[in-house]
Write an enzyme that holds these catalytic residues in place. Structure first.
Site, PDB file in Angstrom:
ATOM      1  N   HIS A  59       1.300  -1.364  -0.253  1.00  0.00           N
ATOM      2  CA  HIS A  59       0.461   0.331   0.112  1.00  0.00           C
ATOM      3  C   HIS A  59       1.020   1.152   0.001  1.00  0.00           C
ATOM      4  O   HIS A  59       0.525   2.275  -0.410  1.00  0.00           O
ATOM      5  CB  HIS A  59      -0.578  -0.200   0.895  1.00  0.00           C
ATOM      6  CG  HIS A  59      -1.731  -1.052   1.452  1.00  0.00           C
ATOM      7  ND1 HIS A  59      -1.545  -2.376   2.035  1.00  0.00           N
ATOM      8  CD2 HIS A  59      -2.825  -1.019   0.846  1.00  0.00           C
ATOM      9  CE1 HIS A  59      -2.715  -3.175   2.292  1.00  0.00           C
ATOM     10  NE2 HIS A  59      -3.534  -2.486   1.090  1.00  0.00           N
ATOM     11  N   GLN A 175      -9.041  -7.304 -10.509  1.00  0.00           N
ATOM     12  CA  GLN A 175      -9.340  -6.028  -9.882  1.00  0.00           C
ATOM     13  C   GLN A 175      -9.027  -4.964 -10.694  1.00  0.00           C
ATOM     14  O   GLN A 175     -10.229  -4.490 -11.283  1.00  0.00           O
ATOM     15  CB  GLN A 175      -8.721  -5.953  -8.349  1.00  0.00           C
ATOM     16  CG  GLN A 175      -9.194  -4.562  -8.403  1.00  0.00           C
ATOM     17  CD  GLN A 175      -8.710  -5.190  -5.997  1.00  0.00           C
ATOM     18  OE1 GLN A 175      -9.664  -5.530  -5.366  1.00  0.00           O
ATOM     19  NE2 GLN A 175      -7.571  -4.148  -6.104  1.00  0.00           N
ATOM     20  N   MET A 210       5.230  -9.457  -2.922  1.00  0.00           N
ATOM     21  CA  MET A 210       5.294  -9.560  -1.357  1.00  0.00           C
ATOM     22  C   MET A 210       3.155  -9.155  -1.176  1.00  0.00           C
ATOM     23  O   MET A 210       2.112  -8.773  -2.441  1.00  0.00           O
ATOM     24  CB  MET A 210       5.181  -7.512  -1.662  1.00  0.00           C
ATOM     25  CG  MET A 210       6.520  -7.445  -1.267  1.00  0.00           C
ATOM     26  SD  MET A 210       7.117  -5.835  -0.284  1.00  0.00           S
ATOM     27  CE  MET A 210       9.334  -6.390  -0.386  1.00  0.00           C
TER      28      MET A 210
END
Ligand code: PAF
Length: 306
Positions: A59, A175, A210
């Site tokens: 993020h 997505q 990750m």
């Protein structure tokens, strides 16, 4: 720039010298709109990173890329009930709003939008966005309704924040493809589909993508997990080098299982935008996408055919 804070709804974190550095708005849409307008004042641009919180390095990479693109950055944290299936434990999803806000403040994020479920889906909420076809394959095949939930909440978040840019990790390629198609099909302008940015997957030194799921791996499984990306790179090299897609995918399956994975949910070559399955490589923009299980974790990865 330092923002004014809506007295009833916004909670400023204290930055150095006691200044309000990150404005956090927990519910009222009016307060969000005022804060967004203040950020955009004078023609400034806004980049947006939607999240479900429990922030990790992936993020923060999106946030750092967002900062390069625009004058200001807004992050949302909303654990979206509509994208969890009946057998997926929504209640167990980690919620760490205070710790997440501190991380975002340290990254220099301007605005944190953390709406409640009631604000996002008020009593009588009835609208659903379904990106048909793209949602039925790959991860969507095992999670019916999941991508409807994602498309619906992302469309709402776009309308609430009205950003110039939105950033998503390429690790969740399906997505990203669904959100881009939704933005194109609905003629969204904030952001325009061309300003929905995919940020390349951040990888460990051995190539493992990750993921918060990597923490569920034992030391041995963690070492074995690197075999997934190794097998993918080998498959891509052999397809680009002229081998048939079928033989490259068969070798990939063998390699992944030999490296310690217990099963493979899918390993497909697909058109990068439409997610149409490709049985032959014709030079178009294509992705190799894999989901495989090791220990108690289900890992996903995808790579472009270069
Ligand atoms: O990728 C996620 O974290 C979520 O699916 C998103 C895009 C924030 C929508 O809830």
């Amino acid at each position: 720039m330092r923002l004014g804070v809506h007295p009833a709804t916004a909670k400023p974190c204290q930055g150095i010298k006691g200044e309000a550095a990150l404005v956090q708005i927990n519910n009222r849409l009016e307060a969000l709109r005022e804060a967004v307008d203040a950020l955009r004042n004078g023609g400034k641009t806004l980049a947006f990173v939607p999240t479900m919180g429990a922030l990790h390095e992936g993020h923060l990479t999106l946030v750092r890329e967002a900062k390069k693109l625009a004058d200001h950055v807004t992050v949302s944290i909303f654990v979206n009930p509509r994208q969890f299936g009946p057998n997926e434990d929504l209640d167990a999803y980690p919620r760490r709003l205070a710790a997440d806000a501190a991380l975002l403040e340290a990254e220099g994020v301007d605005l944190l939008w953390a709406p409640t479920v009631d604000v996002m889906y008020p009593q009588g909420y009835a609208t659903n966005i379904s990106v048909s076809g793209l949602d039925a394959v790959l991860c969507g095949a095992a999670r019916p309704g999941h991508f409807d939930g994602v498309a619906t909440v992302v469309c709402k978040l776009f309308n609430q924040v009205r950003p110039d840019f939105a950033l998503f990790g390429e690790k969740d390629w399906q997505q990203l493809a669904i959100i881009r198609r939704m933005a194109r099909d609905l003629d969204l302008s904030q952001p325009h589909v061309d300003r929905i940015i995919g940020v390349p997957t951040v990888r460990e030194a051995d190539g493992l993508a990750m993921s918060s799921r990597n923490q569920y791996l034992s030391a041995e499984e963690r070492e074995q997990a690197a075999g997934l990306n190794r097998a993918m790179r080998k498959a891509i090299a052999s397809i680009v080098g002229g081998s048939s897609v079928a033989s490259a995918l068969a070798a990939l399956n063998d390699d992944v299982l030999a490296s310690g994975f217990k099963s493979i949910d899918y390993a497909d070559l697909r058109d990068a935008a439409t997610l149409e399955e490709l049985t032959a490589y014709d030079g178009r923009d294509a992705r190799l996408l894999v989901a495989a299980r090791i220990g108690s974790a289900r890992l996903i990865d995808n790579m472009a055919l270069a």
